[in-house]
Design an enzyme around this catalytic site. Structure first.
Site, PDB file in Angstrom:
ATOM      1  CG  ASP A 146      -1.526  -1.329   1.460  1.00 18.14           C
ATOM      2  OD1 ASP A 146      -2.428  -1.357  -0.251  1.00 18.14           O
ATOM      3  OD2 ASP A 146      -2.239  -2.162   2.526  1.00 18.14           O
ATOM      4  CG  HIS A 196      -3.047  -5.557   2.233  1.00 19.00           C
ATOM      5  ND1 HIS A 196      -2.089  -4.356   1.737  1.00 19.00           N
ATOM      6  CD2 HIS A 196      -2.723  -6.535   2.687  1.00 19.00           C
ATOM      7  CE1 HIS A 196      -1.420  -4.902   0.722  1.00 19.00           C
ATOM      8  NE2 HIS A 196      -1.882  -6.605   1.115  1.00 19.00           N
TER       9      HIS A 196
END
Length: 337
Positions: free
Chosen positions: A155, A184
């Site tokens: 990310d 996530h």
């Protein structure tokens, strides 16, 4: 001597991840485990003239646990990319029932053969698989929350790349190191563009551009799944992201400098700053935040970042926390039922 074990080393993430680890000068022994095809991967990597040795382990049957035990024995760092990849139309939650059983079995193996190892969990859905590993290690009486890491680094990698792509003449991806907090998957991912040197670039964007940028970071994996046309998900970028966190951890074994990375961790009171962080995220037991790494694991949580975020990011966090609570509960329930 530093030994690193990769569980799921023959997969789409495991192979490039293992290659990167084979090239790392801090790795002395690379141990590869998978249920199929891993001897070939091991043989291939063993021809590379880096200084680490390579061994591969595959079970002879579904009941054979000796291969996993041998792969894990004396490991300092264990990285888990094992599991099935996402397919078109599949969310990370769709993966849960399949990957959860795989992860629990591997965690049991770690508890028995490498109880002191640092454990990095890549297998999706990370929001739930990390709690599964934590609960499993607790059940075996070997749990150290400072040594368990959920890999959310992809990310950050995407957040850095995507903002840079909006300013190709003024910046490059390596100019940025965006903190990404929360979890996530989808809307649990909260990139903090309002902080550090990304703020000036981010503030020049329109409201719609900001919204699109945030959404692209949150759902960047879908781009790859669609581009691969059903043939796989994000493997190369995920391998790089997993390696980046592993590389930082390996450096922390010997470095006197402060090394900070974001990771999805258990906000356990034994970790400095975890109690303060937990209060700021409404009591969630797991959350991704920047942490200080050390030779003993997570030395401290940099929770002050939660007091510095913008109003926009606070709104994103409200949604993230609600979804995370459900994801965490799902993992804990699976591990304890």
């Amino acid at each position: 001597m530093v030994k690193v074990a990769v569980l799921g080393a023959a997969g789409g993430i495991g192979q490039p991840l293992s290659l990167l680890l084979k090239l790392n000068p801090n790795v002395d022994e690379l141990s590869l485990f998978d249920v199929v095809n891993v001897p070939g991967v091991g043989a291939d990597l063993s021809h590379i003239n880096s200084d680490s040795t390579t061994q591969a382990f595959v079970p002879s049957s579904k009941e054979d646990k000796t291969a996993l035990a041998s792969a894990l024995k004396d490991s300092d760092l264990v990285i888990i990319p094992a599991g099935i990849p996402r397919k078109p139309g599949m969310t990370r939650d769709d993966l849960f029932n399949i990957n959860a059983s795989i992860i629990k079995g591997l965690a049991e193996g770690i508890a028995e053969s490498a109880p002191k190892a640092f454990v990095l969990v890549i297998s999706n859905p990370v929001n739930s698989t990390v709690p599964i590993v934590a609960e499993t290690l607790k059940q075996k009486g070997v749990y150290d929350p400072a040594r368990l890491f959920g890999v959310t680094t992809l990310d950050i990698v995407r957040a850095n790349t995507f903002i840079s792509q909006l300013y190709p003449k003024e910046s490059k991806p390596s100019d940025f190191n965006i903190n990404v907090i929360g979890g996530h998957s989808g809307e649990t991912i909260v990139p903090l563009y309002s902080l550090t040197n990304s703020k000036s670039y981010y503030n020049k964007l329109s409201a719609d551009q900001k919204k699109e940028l945030i959404r692209r970071v949150q759902f960047g994996g879908d781009e790859v799944v669609q581009a691969k046309n059903g043939a796989g998900s994000a493997t190369l970028s995920m391998a790089y992201a997993g390696y980046r966190l592993a590389e930082s951890i390996l450096k922390s074994f010997t470095s006197s400098e402060e090394i900070v990375e974001c990771t999805y961790l258990n906000l356990d009171s034994s970790i400095k700053g975890a109690d303060e962080a937990k209060k700021l995220v409404d009591g969630l037991d797991f959350f991704s935040l920047p942490v200080v790494l050390s030779k003993n694991g997570i030395a401290a949580v940099k929770y002050d970042i939660l007091n510095q975020i913008s109003d926009e990011e606070k709104q994103l966090l409200v949604v993230a926390k609600d979804q995370l609570a459900k994801n965490i509960a799902k993992g804990v329930e699976f591990a304890t039922k």
